[in-house]
Design a protein around this motif. Structure first.
Motif, PDB file in Angstrom:
ATOM      1  N   THR A  25       0.926  -1.136   0.160  1.00  0.00           N
ATOM      2  CA  THR A  25       0.000   0.140   0.216  1.00  0.00           C
ATOM      3  C   THR A  25       0.556   1.227   0.115  1.00  0.00           C
ATOM      4  N   TYR A  26       2.213   0.818   0.217  1.00  0.00           N
ATOM      5  CA  TYR A  26       2.976   2.188   0.107  1.00  0.00           C
ATOM      6  C   TYR A  26       3.100   3.058  -1.274  1.00  0.00           C
ATOM      7  N   SER A  27       3.345   4.230  -1.029  1.00  0.00           N
ATOM      8  CA  SER A  27       3.502   4.940  -2.531  1.00  0.00           C
ATOM      9  C   SER A  27       4.749   4.570  -2.940  1.00  0.00           C
ATOM     10  N   PRO A  28       5.296   4.224  -4.384  1.00  0.00           N
ATOM     11  CA  PRO A  28       6.314   3.964  -4.945  1.00  0.00           C
ATOM     12  C   PRO A  28       7.359   4.936  -4.524  1.00  0.00           C
ATOM     13  N   LEU A  29       7.093   6.387  -4.373  1.00  0.00           N
ATOM     14  CA  LEU A  29       8.248   7.322  -4.098  1.00  0.00           C
ATOM     15  C   LEU A  29       8.483   6.944  -2.636  1.00  0.00           C
ATOM     16  N   VAL A  30       7.926   6.456  -1.745  1.00  0.00           N
ATOM     17  CA  VAL A  30       8.179   6.247  -0.240  1.00  0.00           C
ATOM     18  C   VAL A  30       9.038   5.007  -0.333  1.00  0.00           C
ATOM     19  N   LEU A  31       8.694   4.083  -1.317  1.00  0.00           N
ATOM     20  CA  LEU A  31       9.642   2.909  -1.349  1.00  0.00           C
ATOM     21  C   LEU A  31      11.032   3.215  -1.890  1.00  0.00           C
ATOM     22  N   ALA A  32      10.921   4.130  -3.003  1.00  0.00           N
ATOM     23  CA  ALA A  32      12.248   4.705  -3.291  1.00  0.00           C
ATOM     24  C   ALA A  32      12.845   5.596  -2.499  1.00  0.00           C
ATOM     25  N   TYR A  33      12.222   6.233  -1.486  1.00  0.00           N
ATOM     26  CA  TYR A  33      13.135   6.995  -0.370  1.00  0.00           C
ATOM     27  C   TYR A  33      13.816   6.063   0.407  1.00  0.00           C
ATOM     28  N   ILE A  34      13.358   5.085   0.805  1.00  0.00           N
ATOM     29  CA  ILE A  34      14.127   4.020   1.865  1.00  0.00           C
ATOM     30  C   ILE A  34      14.943   3.261   0.786  1.00  0.00           C
ATOM     31  N   GLY A  35      14.486   2.907  -0.245  1.00  0.00           N
ATOM     32  CA  GLY A  35      15.474   2.010  -1.012  1.00  0.00           C
ATOM     33  C   GLY A  35      16.584   2.863  -1.541  1.00  0.00           C
ATOM     34  N   ASP A  36      16.771   3.929  -1.460  1.00  0.00           N
ATOM     35  CA  ASP A  36      17.825   4.834  -1.875  1.00  0.00           C
ATOM     36  C   ASP A  36      18.895   4.793  -0.838  1.00  0.00           C
ATOM     37  N   ALA A  37      18.285   4.753   0.239  1.00  0.00           N
ATOM     38  CA  ALA A  37      19.114   4.720   1.863  1.00  0.00           C
ATOM     39  C   ALA A  37      19.756   3.164   1.659  1.00  0.00           C
ATOM     40  N   VAL A  41      23.744   2.112   1.555  1.00  0.00           N
ATOM     41  CA  VAL A  41      24.368   1.499   2.613  1.00  0.00           C
ATOM     42  C   VAL A  41      25.158   0.311   2.087  1.00  0.00           C
ATOM     43  N   VAL A  42      24.387  -0.481   1.111  1.00  0.00           N
ATOM     44  CA  VAL A  42      25.125  -1.674   0.626  1.00  0.00           C
ATOM     45  C   VAL A  42      26.303  -1.375  -0.159  1.00  0.00           C
ATOM     46  N   ILE A  43      26.415  -0.261  -0.839  1.00  0.00           N
ATOM     47  CA  ILE A  43      27.417   0.092  -1.817  1.00  0.00           C
ATOM     48  C   ILE A  43      28.419   0.662  -0.863  1.00  0.00           C
ATOM     49  N   ARG A  44      28.103   1.577   0.246  1.00  0.00           N
ATOM     50  CA  ARG A  44      29.212   1.955   1.072  1.00  0.00           C
ATOM     51  C   ARG A  44      29.535   1.136   2.169  1.00  0.00           C
ATOM     52  N   SER A  45      28.871  -0.194   2.362  1.00  0.00           N
ATOM     53  CA  SER A  45      29.477  -1.476   2.985  1.00  0.00           C
ATOM     54  C   SER A  45      30.378  -2.055   2.192  1.00  0.00           C
ATOM     55  N   LEU A  46      30.236  -2.196   1.038  1.00  0.00           N
ATOM     56  CA  LEU A  46      31.165  -2.909  -0.082  1.00  0.00           C
ATOM     57  C   LEU A  46      32.400  -2.282  -0.273  1.00  0.00           C
ATOM     58  N   LEU A  47      32.399  -0.868  -0.309  1.00  0.00           N
ATOM     59  CA  LEU A  47      33.615  -0.120  -0.435  1.00  0.00           C
ATOM     60  C   LEU A  47      34.428  -0.133   0.869  1.00  0.00           C
ATOM     61  N   VAL A  48      33.829   0.148   1.988  1.00  0.00           N
ATOM     62  CA  VAL A  48      34.492   0.100   3.234  1.00  0.00           C
ATOM     63  C   VAL A  48      35.046  -1.596   3.600  1.00  0.00           C
ATOM     64  N   LEU A  65      28.584   4.972  -8.412  1.00  0.00           N
ATOM     65  CA  LEU A  65      27.810   3.756  -8.280  1.00  0.00           C
ATOM     66  C   LEU A  65      26.457   4.051  -7.793  1.00  0.00           C
ATOM     67  N   VAL A  66      26.263   5.269  -6.920  1.00  0.00           N
ATOM     68  CA  VAL A  66      24.862   5.543  -6.360  1.00  0.00           C
ATOM     69  C   VAL A  66      24.306   6.820  -7.157  1.00  0.00           C
ATOM     70  N   ASN A  67      24.072   6.759  -8.476  1.00  0.00           N
ATOM     71  CA  ASN A  67      23.489   7.986  -9.194  1.00  0.00           C
ATOM     72  C   ASN A  67      22.635   7.507 -10.002  1.00  0.00           C
ATOM     73  N   ARG A 111      14.122   8.124 -14.033  1.00  0.00           N
ATOM     74  CA  ARG A 111      12.853   7.227 -13.850  1.00  0.00           C
ATOM     75  C   ARG A 111      13.195   5.733 -13.531  1.00  0.00           C
ATOM     76  N   ARG A 112      14.291   5.295 -14.317  1.00  0.00           N
ATOM     77  CA  ARG A 112      14.446   4.021 -14.319  1.00  0.00           C
ATOM     78  C   ARG A 112      15.191   3.672 -12.817  1.00  0.00           C
ATOM     79  N   ALA A 113      15.905   4.913 -12.368  1.00  0.00           N
ATOM     80  CA  ALA A 113      16.577   4.669 -11.000  1.00  0.00           C
ATOM     81  C   ALA A 113      15.721   4.750  -9.803  1.00  0.00           C
ATOM     82  N   THR A 114      14.580   5.627 -10.057  1.00  0.00           N
ATOM     83  CA  THR A 114      13.457   5.773  -9.043  1.00  0.00           C
ATOM     84  C   THR A 114      12.875   4.362  -9.122  1.00  0.00           C
TER      85      THR A 114
END
Length: 143
Positions: A25-37, A41-48, A65-67, A111-114
Motif C-alpha cells: 500500500t506504500y507509495s512508490p516514492l516512499v519505497l524509493a525513499y527508503i530504497g535509496d538509503a 548502505v550496500v554500496i558503502r559497506s562494499l567499499l569500506v 555507483l549511486v547515481n 525514472r528507471r533509477a527511481t
C-alpha cells in the motif's frame, strides 16, 4: 551483513512499537525513499569492506555507483532476473510522478533509477535482504 539489516528493521519496529503495515500500500516514492538509503548502505559497506581508505575517496567512488545513470545501468543488467512481482514494483516506481529530477541525469535514467530504488525499498521492507544483495551484485557486474 544481511542479518544485521534484518535485525535493524526488527529492532526499530520493536523499540518504537510500529505496527505491521502492508508494504504493497506504500507509495512508490516512499519505497524509493527508503530504497535509496538501503542501496547506499550496500554500496558503502562494499567499499569500506575492501579496506581502510580516505573518506573523500570512498565518497567519490560511492557517488559513481549511486547515481541515476549507474542505477539505471544496474537495472538494465538485472531486468531479466526480476520476478513478475519485482517488475511490477519497479514499474510503479518508474512511472511515479516525482516533483524533482537529478541534475546530471536524463529523464529516462532518472525514472528507471527511481524504479530501481523502489524495488530496493520494497525488498528491504519485506525482509528480502538476501535478494537485495543478489540483485545488487548482478547489477554491479561489468558487461
Amino acid at each position: 551483513m544481511e542479518k544485521s539489516i534484518i535485525d535493524l528493521m526488527a529492532g526499530i519496529k520493536e523499540n518504537w512499537a510500529l505496527p505491521d503495515v502492508d508494504v504493497r500500500t506504500y507509495s512508490p516514492l516512499v519505497l524509493a525513499y527508503i530504497g535509496d538509503a538501503v542501496y547506499e548502505v550496500v554500496i558503502r559497506s562494499l567499499l569500506v569492506g575492501r579496506g581502510n581508505a580516505q573518506a573523500n575517496r570512498l565518497h567519490k567512488e560511492a557517488s559513481t555507483l549511486v547515481n541515476a545513470g549507474a542505477q539505471s545501468a544496474s537495472l538494465e543488467r538485472i531486468k531479466e532476473e526480476l520476478t513478475e512481482e519485482e517488475m511490477q514494483v519497479f514499474k510503479r516506481g518508474r512511472n511515479a510522478n516525482s516533483a524533482t529530477m537529478a541534475k546530471h541525469a536524463t529523464m529516462s535514467d532518472y525514472r528507471r533509477a527511481t524504479g530501481f530504488e523502489a524495488l530496493m525499498g520494497y525488498l528491504y521492507l519485506t525482509g528480502r535482504t538476501e535478494r537485495i544483495l543478489e540483485l545488487a551484485k548482478k547489477g554491479l557486474e561489468e558487461d
